[in-house]
Motif scaffolding. Structure first.
Motif, PDB file in Angstrom:
ATOM      1  N   TRP A   1       0.984   0.276   2.220  1.00  0.00           N
ATOM      2  CA  TRP A   1       0.099  -0.170   3.306  1.00  0.00           C
ATOM      3  C   TRP A   1      -1.200   0.612   3.286  1.00  0.00           C
ATOM      4  CZ3 TRP A   1       1.122  -2.892   8.318  1.00  0.00           C
ATOM      5  CH2 TRP A   1       2.190  -3.785   8.205  1.00  0.00           C
ATOM      6  N   PHE A   2      -1.059   1.937   3.229  1.00  0.00           N
ATOM      7  CA  PHE A   2      -2.250   2.778   3.241  1.00  0.00           C
ATOM      8  C   PHE A   2      -3.121   2.482   2.029  1.00  0.00           C
ATOM      9  CE2 PHE A   2      -4.728   6.448   4.253  1.00  0.00           C
ATOM     10  CZ  PHE A   2      -4.413   6.736   5.563  1.00  0.00           C
ATOM     11  N   HIS A   3      -2.495   2.431   0.872  1.00  0.00           N
ATOM     12  CA  HIS A   3      -3.219   2.212  -0.373  1.00  0.00           C
ATOM     13  C   HIS A   3      -3.941   0.867  -0.360  1.00  0.00           C
ATOM     14  CE1 HIS A   3      -3.892   2.798  -4.703  1.00  0.00           C
ATOM     15  NE2 HIS A   3      -3.599   1.534  -4.855  1.00  0.00           N
TER      16      HIS A   3
ATOM     17  N   GLY B   1       4.890   2.616   3.593  1.00  0.00           N
ATOM     18  CA  GLY B   1       3.724   3.268   4.188  1.00  0.00           C
ATOM     19  C   GLY B   1       2.668   3.571   3.146  1.00  0.00           C
ATOM     20  N   ASN B   2       3.098   4.051   1.994  1.00  0.00           N
ATOM     21  CA  ASN B   2       2.143   4.312   0.918  1.00  0.00           C
ATOM     22  C   ASN B   2       1.415   3.040   0.514  1.00  0.00           C
ATOM     23  OD1 ASN B   2       1.514   4.238  -2.126  1.00  0.00           O
ATOM     24  ND2 ASN B   2       1.574   6.428  -1.686  1.00  0.00           N
TER      25      ASN B   2
ATOM     26  N   ASP C   1       9.917   3.868   4.633  1.00  0.00           N
ATOM     27  CA  ASP C   1       8.624   4.142   5.264  1.00  0.00           C
ATOM     28  C   ASP C   1       7.711   4.920   4.321  1.00  0.00           C
ATOM     29  OD1 ASP C   1       9.646   2.824   7.374  1.00  0.00           O
ATOM     30  OD2 ASP C   1       9.658   4.486   8.788  1.00  0.00           O
ATOM     31  N   LEU C   2       8.296   5.679   3.409  1.00  0.00           N
ATOM     32  CA  LEU C   2       7.474   6.317   2.373  1.00  0.00           C
ATOM     33  C   LEU C   2       6.917   5.262   1.428  1.00  0.00           C
ATOM     34  CD1 LEU C   2       9.512   9.515   1.430  1.00  0.00           C
ATOM     35  CD2 LEU C   2       7.154   9.463   2.274  1.00  0.00           C
ATOM     36  N   LEU C   3       7.811   4.418   0.950  1.00  0.00           N
ATOM     37  CA  LEU C   3       7.412   3.387  -0.006  1.00  0.00           C
ATOM     38  C   LEU C   3       6.423   2.402   0.639  1.00  0.00           C
ATOM     39  CD1 LEU C   3       8.431   2.965  -2.928  1.00  0.00           C
ATOM     40  CD2 LEU C   3       9.933   1.176  -2.044  1.00  0.00           C
TER      41      LEU C   3
ATOM     42  N   LEU D   1       4.714   5.473  -8.168  1.00  0.00           N
ATOM     43  CA  LEU D   1       5.120   5.607  -6.762  1.00  0.00           C
ATOM     44  C   LEU D   1       6.628   5.774  -6.631  1.00  0.00           C
ATOM     45  CD1 LEU D   1       4.775   5.392  -3.695  1.00  0.00           C
ATOM     46  CD2 LEU D   1       4.632   2.898  -3.947  1.00  0.00           C
TER      47      LEU D   1
END
Lengths: 188, 188
Positions: free
Chosen positions: A160-162, A157-158, A153-155, A178
């Motif tokens: 997705w947001f980016h 999620g980042n 979810d860190l990988l 990243l």
DNA sequence: TACCGAATGCAACGCACCGTTGCAAATCGA
DNA sequence: TCGATTTGCAACGGTGCGTTGCATTCGGTA
């Protein structure tokens, strides 16, 4: 209206029409009548099997070839995470997929069929990604407390947001930055 | 149709009707006629100022009190990130906000006004969050290479994925695990 | 207070898609 | 070939869209 349990003969045409309409013209243009026309089917054929547009989309997503994915096994955790990051980014970077993805996100609060299909997809995906972390743990690369779901979810999620929200691209240098940021907090 | 530059007298009522309709009944129920009815305004009044539902929503979002936020200053990077994580989660956990947020995400590929409003919001938000990392760097808590945007996208992205897509909740223990995972890769 | 210009209310329009119905036609399997 | 299932078809009332022309109301100014 008695909804038939079985699928229409041209179910595949209906699914691919659904996905291509969504990808090319967005969720607003995804109407039952448009799907029927593009699939070469009368709209009653669709209504007799699916009660809502939500249900058609959910079934179409399950069969979508774009959502197929393979779990990497490069021999190192860093290599595997880099491969996963690139794979996730490839999906997010395609404008066609982007409409599908944002449509799924917007379906989450109110459209149960699509939300459930999405939930099953991500749960299945996480289950298979687990192997990457199991192997890393066997190699001694991973702290015992490390949690596959939190790391993915860190990988993810980042990215997705980016990609989606900041509307920025990403290259190999970004992936490495990243992954290294995530890794340094994970590696023993 | 000559679109007036100035705003209707009851613009505030239109904006709050837009947001409350979106929050309570979802994007599909957000129709211009429903907004007009709830705002106590005739629909032509809305059409004379905004060309599309997209533009109404964009202007409404800019004035949304729910989106106001304050940058924490607890004296430590860990404390600030914990505060930010809780703040982000508080927004995501509210079902009303969730409909607004997913509607914004779904607007990104095709609805320029809302997408631009969202872009400005997140850029402004990042600009103010930068202070947290500047202070941390002054205290010597942060590696020189650390990038505020990447870290916030890790933190926020994880919470978005966890909350919206996996539909899971989060408590203080989760926030601490999350922040510590991110931190350990960042702290010098 | 009375006025004038601007903003709003109002009724009506054609259009697209919705979701449904009843029946005829086509298709498939045995 | 036959019988059952599936599909095509035309039509229906309903809702929201976005627009139009005109009447009404409002706000500021003298």
């Amino acid at each position: 209206m008695d909804r038939t349990a079985s699928r229409p003969r041209k179910a595949d045409a209906i699914f691919s029409a659904t996905l291509s309409l969504l990808a090319e013209r967005g969720y607003d243009a995804l109407t039952i009548e448009a799907v029927a026309a593009q699939a070469g089917v009368h709209k009653t054929t669709i209504y007799r099997t699916w009660a809502t547009k939500d249900e058609v989309l959910a079934d179409a997503l399950v069969q979508a070839p774009e959502l197929a994915f393979a779990i990497p096994d490069t021999g190192s955790l860093r290599g595997d995470l880099l491969a996963l990051a690139k794979q996730i980014h490839r999906l997010l970077a395609d404008p066609a997929n982007r409409r599908v993805i944002t449509a799924v996100v917007s379906a989450l609060p109110d459209r149960p069929a699509t939300a459930e299909a999405a939930g099953r997809f991500f749960a299945d995906r996480l289950g298979r990604e687990q192997a990457v972390f199991d192997r890393a743990r066997d190699r001694g690369e991973l702290a015992d407390a490390a949690d596959a779901e939190m790391l993915m979810d860190l990988l993810g999620g980042n990215l997705w947001f980016h990609t989606l929200i900041r509307a920025k691209s990403a290259d190999d240098a970004y992936f490495e930055r990243l992954v290294d940021t995530v890794l340094t907090g994970v590696i023993r």
